[in-house]
Write a protein that holds these residues in place. Structure first.
Motif, short mmCIF file in Angstrom:
data_model
loop_
_atom_site.label_atom_id
_atom_site.label_comp_id
_atom_site.label_asym_id
_atom_site.label_seq_id
_atom_site.Cartn_x
_atom_site.Cartn_y
_atom_site.Cartn_z
N UNK A 139 34.22 49.80 53.06
CA UNK A 139 33.32 51.52 52.94
C UNK A 139 34.28 52.03 51.85
N UNK A 140 35.14 51.10 51.34
CA UNK A 140 35.62 51.40 50.03
C UNK A 140 35.88 50.84 49.12
N UNK A 141 35.93 50.68 48.31
CA UNK A 141 36.44 49.86 46.82
C UNK A 141 36.33 50.72 45.85
N UNK A 142 37.71 49.71 45.59
CA UNK A 142 38.19 50.28 43.66
C UNK A 142 39.12 49.30 43.26
N UNK A 143 38.29 49.50 42.07
CA UNK A 143 39.41 48.70 40.79
C UNK A 143 39.96 49.38 40.12
N UNK A 179 34.71 52.25 42.98
CA UNK A 179 36.17 53.88 42.21
C UNK A 179 36.49 53.37 41.06
N UNK A 180 36.30 53.28 40.17
CA UNK A 180 37.17 52.68 38.48
C UNK A 180 38.49 53.33 37.89
N UNK A 181 39.52 53.43 38.69
CA UNK A 181 40.53 54.39 37.67
C UNK A 181 41.05 53.61 36.89
N UNK A 182 41.10 54.32 35.53
CA UNK A 182 41.83 53.11 34.35
C UNK A 182 43.40 53.37 33.92
N UNK A 183 44.03 52.98 33.77
CA UNK A 183 45.83 53.06 33.02
C UNK A 183 45.32 52.89 31.25
N UNK A 184 44.43 53.28 30.23
CA UNK A 184 44.13 52.86 29.09
C UNK A 184 45.14 53.16 28.00
N UNK A 185 45.09 52.66 27.11
CA UNK A 185 46.00 52.80 25.23
C UNK A 185 47.47 52.61 25.95
N UNK A 186 47.75 51.74 26.84
CA UNK A 186 49.16 51.29 27.37
C UNK A 186 50.02 50.84 26.34
N UNK A 187 49.23 50.36 25.78
CA UNK A 187 49.90 50.07 24.43
C UNK A 187 49.67 50.93 22.99
#
Length: 209
Positions: A139-143, A179-187
């Protein structure tokens, strides 16, 4: 008396780092805690791939996979035992959470190995007259994905081979609404780190708003 099956969350972590140092694992934990508050009787099936030694697909695995079930030898059944167990978990799942870093513009090798073990003809997809049909109905897929640089916008997004691959392979298996959730630019400095991490956290919180 009618019994109710507890909802199941399958959580797959792919970072080589410990939870204390992995942004993707920390965000996955945030999602899991929200999910448990929403599903008080929920079951968590959690695999930290850094703690597992997943086999690569080889010729004997392929031969076993395409041998009809009633004709598989004991050795072939053993060859597929881990794959069968992982596929069975996904068939039970109400939600799938994948947390991963981006390594060298793609996914970690351990996550690719996991995907190869659970992408099975006749189990998670099948070929029919109209082409490929995905068989998973989660039902719910999250990356949740963390990356040192920001590859969410052009032109740097051309180097992001992780998101398109995951979107393709998950859809191939029937999970088209990921659903894609990005934590970008961590460095990329403290300010960008803090801003983008907070955005990712807020996106997770909003899923349960």
């Amino acid at each position: 008396m009618q019994t109710t099956t507890a909802p199941v969350l399958v959580r797959i972590d792919a970072s080589a780092q410990s939870p204390a140092h992995s942004i993707s694992k920390q965000l996955a934990e945030r999602f899991q805690q929200h999910w448990l508050k929403t599903h008080h009787n929920g079951e968590i099936i959690h695999h930290d791939l850094a703690d597992m030694t997943l086999p690569y697909v080889d010729e004997s695995f392929i031969e076993a996979m395409y041998t009809p079930k009633d004709k598989r030898t004991g050795e072939q059944q053993q060859k597929l035992a881990l794959s069968d167990a992982l596929v069975a978990e996904l068939k039970r799942a109400d939600a799938l959470l994948i947390s991963t870093p981006m390594y060298n513009f793609a996914i970690p090798a351990c996550l690719k190995s996991y995907i190869d073990l659970v992408t099975r003809a006749g189990e998670t997809f099948r070929y029919g007259e109209k082409g490929v049909e995905g068989l998973l109905s989660i039902k719910q897929t999250v990356v949740v994905m963390a990356s040192g640089g920001d590859y969410t916008q052009e032109p740097a997004s051309a180097m992001n081979h992780a998101t398109p691959y995951l979107k393709t392979i998950l859809g191939f298996n029937g999970l088209h609404e990921t659903r894609f959730i990005n934590a970008a630019g961590m460095n990329m400095g403290d300010a960008i780190h803090a801003k983008n991490l907070e955005q990712a956290q807020q996106q997770i919180d909003a899923l349960f708003g």
